[in-house]
Design a protein around this motif. Structure first.
Motif, short mmCIF file in Angstrom:
data_model
loop_
_atom_site.label_atom_id
_atom_site.label_comp_id
_atom_site.label_asym_id
_atom_site.label_seq_id
_atom_site.Cartn_x
_atom_site.Cartn_y
_atom_site.Cartn_z
N GLY A 87 0.77 -1.24 0.00
CA GLY A 87 0.00 0.00 0.00
C GLY A 87 0.80 1.29 0.00
O GLY A 87 0.71 2.07 0.94
N LYS A 88 1.58 1.53 -1.02
CA LYS A 88 2.26 2.81 -1.22
C LYS A 88 1.82 3.37 -2.57
O LYS A 88 1.29 2.66 -3.40
CB LYS A 88 3.79 2.63 -1.23
CG LYS A 88 4.38 2.06 0.03
CD LYS A 88 4.87 3.12 0.93
CE LYS A 88 5.65 2.49 2.10
NZ LYS A 88 6.06 3.44 3.08
N THR A 89 2.06 4.66 -2.79
CA THR A 89 1.66 5.26 -4.06
C THR A 89 2.67 4.94 -5.15
O THR A 89 3.81 4.56 -4.88
CB THR A 89 1.54 6.79 -3.95
OG1 THR A 89 2.85 7.33 -3.72
CG2 THR A 89 0.60 7.20 -2.83
N GLN A 90 2.23 5.13 -6.39
CA GLN A 90 3.09 4.87 -7.54
C GLN A 90 4.33 5.77 -7.48
O GLN A 90 5.45 5.32 -7.75
CB GLN A 90 2.31 5.12 -8.83
CG GLN A 90 3.09 4.80 -10.08
CD GLN A 90 2.22 4.87 -11.33
OE1 GLN A 90 1.01 4.72 -11.26
NE2 GLN A 90 2.84 5.11 -12.45
N ALA A 91 4.14 7.03 -7.11
CA ALA A 91 5.28 7.96 -7.04
C ALA A 91 6.27 7.53 -5.96
O ALA A 91 7.49 7.62 -6.16
CB ALA A 91 4.77 9.37 -6.75
N GLN A 92 5.78 7.05 -4.82
CA GLN A 92 6.68 6.59 -3.76
C GLN A 92 7.48 5.38 -4.22
O GLN A 92 8.69 5.30 -3.96
CB GLN A 92 5.88 6.22 -2.51
CG GLN A 92 5.28 7.40 -1.80
CD GLN A 92 4.32 6.98 -0.70
OE1 GLN A 92 3.54 6.04 -0.87
NE2 GLN A 92 4.36 7.68 0.42
N ILE A 93 6.84 4.45 -4.90
CA ILE A 93 7.52 3.24 -5.37
C ILE A 93 8.57 3.60 -6.42
O ILE A 93 9.71 3.14 -6.36
CB ILE A 93 6.50 2.23 -5.93
CG1 ILE A 93 5.57 1.76 -4.81
CG2 ILE A 93 7.20 1.05 -6.60
CD1 ILE A 93 4.36 1.00 -5.28
N ARG A 94 8.18 4.43 -7.38
CA ARG A 94 9.11 4.83 -8.45
C ARG A 94 10.30 5.59 -7.87
O ARG A 94 11.46 5.32 -8.22
CB ARG A 94 8.36 5.68 -9.48
CG ARG A 94 9.19 6.02 -10.70
CD ARG A 94 8.40 6.76 -11.76
NE ARG A 94 7.80 7.98 -11.23
CZ ARG A 94 6.48 8.24 -11.19
NH1 ARG A 94 5.61 7.38 -11.65
NH2 ARG A 94 6.03 9.36 -10.69
N THR A 95 10.05 6.51 -6.95
CA THR A 95 11.13 7.29 -6.33
C THR A 95 12.07 6.37 -5.55
O THR A 95 13.29 6.52 -5.62
CB THR A 95 10.55 8.37 -5.41
OG1 THR A 95 9.71 9.23 -6.18
CG2 THR A 95 11.65 9.19 -4.75
N LYS A 96 11.50 5.44 -4.80
CA LYS A 96 12.33 4.50 -4.04
C LYS A 96 13.23 3.70 -4.97
O LYS A 96 14.42 3.53 -4.72
CB LYS A 96 11.44 3.55 -3.23
CG LYS A 96 12.20 2.52 -2.42
CD LYS A 96 13.06 3.16 -1.35
CE LYS A 96 13.74 2.10 -0.49
NZ LYS A 96 14.61 2.70 0.52
N PHE A 97 12.67 3.22 -6.09
CA PHE A 97 13.48 2.45 -7.03
C PHE A 97 14.60 3.31 -7.62
O PHE A 97 15.75 2.86 -7.70
CB PHE A 97 12.63 1.86 -8.16
CG PHE A 97 13.48 1.18 -9.19
CD1 PHE A 97 14.06 -0.05 -8.92
CD2 PHE A 97 13.74 1.78 -10.41
CE1 PHE A 97 14.87 -0.67 -9.85
CE2 PHE A 97 14.57 1.16 -11.34
CZ PHE A 97 15.13 -0.07 -11.06
N HIS A 98 14.29 4.54 -8.01
CA HIS A 98 15.32 5.41 -8.60
C HIS A 98 16.41 5.73 -7.58
O HIS A 98 17.59 5.82 -7.94
CB HIS A 98 14.70 6.67 -9.19
CG HIS A 98 13.95 6.41 -10.45
ND1 HIS A 98 14.54 5.94 -11.60
CD2 HIS A 98 12.63 6.52 -10.75
CE1 HIS A 98 13.63 5.78 -12.55
NE2 HIS A 98 12.46 6.12 -12.06
N ASN A 99 16.03 5.89 -6.31
CA ASN A 99 17.04 6.12 -5.27
C ASN A 99 17.91 4.89 -5.07
O ASN A 99 19.12 5.01 -4.87
CB ASN A 99 16.37 6.53 -3.96
CG ASN A 99 15.79 7.92 -4.01
OD1 ASN A 99 16.17 8.74 -4.84
ND2 ASN A 99 14.84 8.19 -3.13
N LEU A 100 17.30 3.71 -5.12
CA LEU A 100 18.08 2.47 -5.02
C LEU A 100 19.04 2.34 -6.21
O LEU A 100 20.19 1.91 -6.04
CB LEU A 100 17.15 1.26 -4.99
CG LEU A 100 16.34 1.07 -3.70
CD1 LEU A 100 15.27 0.00 -3.91
CD2 LEU A 100 17.25 0.70 -2.54
N LYS A 101 18.56 2.72 -7.38
CA LYS A 101 19.37 2.64 -8.59
C LYS A 101 20.59 3.57 -8.48
O LYS A 101 21.70 3.20 -8.85
CB LYS A 101 18.51 3.02 -9.79
CG LYS A 101 19.08 2.69 -11.12
CD LYS A 101 18.02 2.95 -12.18
CE LYS A 101 18.63 3.02 -13.55
NZ LYS A 101 17.64 3.38 -14.57
#
Length: 107
Positions: A87-101
């Motif tokens: 249950g997180k937003t699309q923007a939170q998930i995308r941002t988390k992935f880009h930060n991990l990258k």
């Protein structure tokens, strides 16, 4: 310009309204002063308007697994599948992935 007009205390008005200064506008109408737009504060400083909940290691791994499964561009599918569990937003998930990258931990 006319000086500010103080309202007359009346039985209908609350007691603190009698002390409030009203301002006249050129058209002759009267308006109340605006409420302050500052954030509330406590001894630690301004109170944030929202709180963020950090991603757990399990959630982070789920994001990496879903990006590997669906690809980096299909955030709608990733979000749909992710939200069945976390249950997180699309923007939170995308941002988390880009930060991990950026950290070298992404796909």
């Amino acid at each position: 310009m006319a000086p500010p007009v103080k309202p007359k205390p009346s039985e209908d008005a609350p007691s603190d309204a009698a002390n409030e200064t009203l301002h006249t506008v050129k058209s002759g109408s009267v308006k109340k002063p605006r409420a302050s737009k500052t954030k509330s504060t406590n001894h630690l400083g301004p109170t944030p308007s929202h709180t963020t909940i950090p991603f757990t290691p399990e959630e982070t791994q789920t994001i990496l697994d879903l990006v590997q499964k669906h690809g980096q561009g299909d955030w709608a599918k990733i979000t749909d599948e992710y939200n069945k569990i976390h249950g997180k937003t699309q923007a939170q998930i995308r941002t988390k992935f880009h930060n991990l990258k950026k950290q070298g931990k992404g796909v």
